[in-house]
Design a protein around this motif. Structure first.
Motif, PDB file in Angstrom:
ATOM      1  N   GLN A  67       0.859  -1.178   0.000  1.00  0.00           N
ATOM      2  CA  GLN A  67       0.000   0.000   0.000  1.00  0.00           C
ATOM      3  C   GLN A  67       0.899   1.232   0.000  1.00  0.00           C
ATOM      4  O   GLN A  67       1.749   1.392   0.884  1.00  0.00           O
ATOM      5  CB  GLN A  67      -0.888   0.009   1.249  1.00  0.00           C
ATOM      6  CG  GLN A  67      -1.800  -1.197   1.311  1.00  0.00           C
ATOM      7  CD  GLN A  67      -2.575  -1.240   2.607  1.00  0.00           C
ATOM      8  OE1 GLN A  67      -3.783  -1.129   2.574  1.00  0.00           O
ATOM      9  NE2 GLN A  67      -1.905  -1.363   3.726  1.00  0.00           N
ATOM     10  N   TYR A  83      -3.969   3.998 -11.353  1.00  0.00           N
ATOM     11  CA  TYR A  83      -3.513   2.806 -12.071  1.00  0.00           C
ATOM     12  C   TYR A  83      -2.305   2.205 -11.355  1.00  0.00           C
ATOM     13  O   TYR A  83      -2.435   1.224 -10.641  1.00  0.00           O
ATOM     14  CB  TYR A  83      -3.198   3.135 -13.520  1.00  0.00           C
ATOM     15  CG  TYR A  83      -3.065   1.921 -14.450  1.00  0.00           C
ATOM     16  CD1 TYR A  83      -3.048   0.622 -13.968  1.00  0.00           C
ATOM     17  CD2 TYR A  83      -2.953   2.086 -15.807  1.00  0.00           C
ATOM     18  CE1 TYR A  83      -2.927  -0.473 -14.820  1.00  0.00           C
ATOM     19  CE2 TYR A  83      -2.834   1.001 -16.667  1.00  0.00           C
ATOM     20  CZ  TYR A  83      -2.815  -0.279 -16.170  1.00  0.00           C
ATOM     21  OH  TYR A  83      -2.692  -1.348 -17.010  1.00  0.00           O
ATOM     22  N   THR A  84      -1.131   2.783 -11.518  1.00  0.00           N
ATOM     23  CA  THR A  84       0.095   2.236 -10.932  1.00  0.00           C
ATOM     24  C   THR A  84       0.690   3.226  -9.920  1.00  0.00           C
ATOM     25  O   THR A  84       0.330   4.402  -9.929  1.00  0.00           O
ATOM     26  CB  THR A  84       1.135   1.957 -12.038  1.00  0.00           C
ATOM     27  OG1 THR A  84       1.440   3.180 -12.702  1.00  0.00           O
ATOM     28  CG2 THR A  84       0.634   0.918 -13.033  1.00  0.00           C
ATOM     29  N   ALA A 178      -1.896  -4.941 -10.541  1.00  0.00           N
ATOM     30  CA  ALA A 178      -1.629  -4.733  -9.109  1.00  0.00           C
ATOM     31  C   ALA A 178      -1.126  -6.013  -8.447  1.00  0.00           C
ATOM     32  O   ALA A 178      -0.120  -5.994  -7.732  1.00  0.00           O
ATOM     33  CB  ALA A 178      -2.873  -4.209  -8.406  1.00  0.00           C
ATOM     34  N   PHE A 183       1.176  -4.379  -5.531  1.00  0.00           N
ATOM     35  CA  PHE A 183       0.716  -3.138  -4.903  1.00  0.00           C
ATOM     36  C   PHE A 183      -0.791  -3.160  -4.756  1.00  0.00           C
ATOM     37  O   PHE A 183      -1.488  -3.944  -5.398  1.00  0.00           O
ATOM     38  CB  PHE A 183       1.182  -1.898  -5.681  1.00  0.00           C
ATOM     39  CG  PHE A 183       0.558  -1.717  -7.041  1.00  0.00           C
ATOM     40  CD1 PHE A 183      -0.629  -1.012  -7.181  1.00  0.00           C
ATOM     41  CD2 PHE A 183       1.163  -2.230  -8.175  1.00  0.00           C
ATOM     42  CE1 PHE A 183      -1.211  -0.832  -8.438  1.00  0.00           C
ATOM     43  CE2 PHE A 183       0.603  -2.060  -9.436  1.00  0.00           C
ATOM     44  CZ  PHE A 183      -0.584  -1.358  -9.568  1.00  0.00           C
ATOM     45  N   VAL A 184      -1.287  -2.298  -3.886  1.00  0.00           N
ATOM     46  CA  VAL A 184      -2.722  -2.169  -3.629  1.00  0.00           C
ATOM     47  C   VAL A 184      -3.160  -0.822  -4.194  1.00  0.00           C
ATOM     48  O   VAL A 184      -2.656   0.227  -3.784  1.00  0.00           O
ATOM     49  CB  VAL A 184      -3.025  -2.245  -2.117  1.00  0.00           C
ATOM     50  CG1 VAL A 184      -4.497  -2.011  -1.849  1.00  0.00           C
ATOM     51  CG2 VAL A 184      -2.554  -3.574  -1.555  1.00  0.00           C
ATOM     52  N   ALA A 185      -4.078  -0.846  -5.155  1.00  0.00           N
ATOM     53  CA  ALA A 185      -4.520   0.402  -5.802  1.00  0.00           C
ATOM     54  C   ALA A 185      -5.417   1.253  -4.895  1.00  0.00           C
ATOM     55  O   ALA A 185      -5.388   2.471  -4.974  1.00  0.00           O
ATOM     56  CB  ALA A 185      -5.245   0.095  -7.111  1.00  0.00           C
TER      57      ALA A 185
END
Length: 191
Positions: A67, A83-84, A178, A183-185
């Motif tokens: 996160q 998005y990223t 993700a 990763f957590v969007a």
């Protein structure tokens, strides 16, 4: 991380974190999201203050769950990602040499290139774990000048990075980005 942030964390170690108030949009703009923006689902107001943008970029990191957050003094402000976690700009100088820079202005050295089902271009760098960045849509023409696409509709081909390196275009589904890159969007649902 800035020294003043480290000092604030040491002085006030238990300040609750917050979510929903800061967003990184698809073009690399930091946006403030007040209660109205959050309730309506809008992206919020772009932050334009240069000193604040620099502070955010210097204090932007990920936690152990992937996160992304901005450490605002003693408070961790989790970031909504359009998005990223990174957005890159591609430029070419008069000699044709290419450069990628992330939203904070730092150099981004690509190790892999991906194309999603909507034609979005993503770059992964050489770090461990790899950072993933979406290419700003204003730079698609520069990208296409240095890409050789296959003749079919598959969006396969190669990207020529500074004449020395050819990177194959790999397909990726946007919904899988993700999880694939850890990763957590939307940390609001996770915190």
């Amino acid at each position: 991380m800035d020294d003043i942030v480290r000092q604030a964390l040491a002085k006030w170690p238990n300040v609750p974190s917050c979510t929903g108030w800061l967003m990184l949009d698809r073009r690399g703009n930091w946006r403030m999201r007040d209660e109205v923006a959050q309730a309506s689902g809008s992206a919020g107001t772009p932050i334009r203050h240069e000193a604040l943008l620099g502070f955010i970029n210097r204090n932007y990191e990920a936690d152990e769950r992937g996160q992304w957050f901005f450490q605002n003094g003693p408070q961790r402000v989790y970031v909504e990602l359009a998005y990223t976690p990174w957005v890159v700009r591609l430029s070419a100088n008069e000699d044709g040499a290419l450069a990628l820079r992330d939203q904070g202005g730092c150099t981004f050295e690509p190790a892999a290139v991906f194309v999603d089902e909507d034609g979005g271009i993503l770059f992964a760098d050489r770090s461990e774990p790899a950072r993933i960045a979406v290419l700003h849509d204003h730079d698609l023409d520069i990208f296409s000048d240095h890409a050789a696409l296959a003749g079919d509709d598959s969006l396969s081909g190669d990207f020529h990075w500074n004449a020395q390196v050819t990177l194959p275009l790999q397909s990726v589904r946007r919904a899988e980005v993700a999880a694939r890159f850890g990763f957590v969007a939307s940390p609001a649902a996770q915190v």
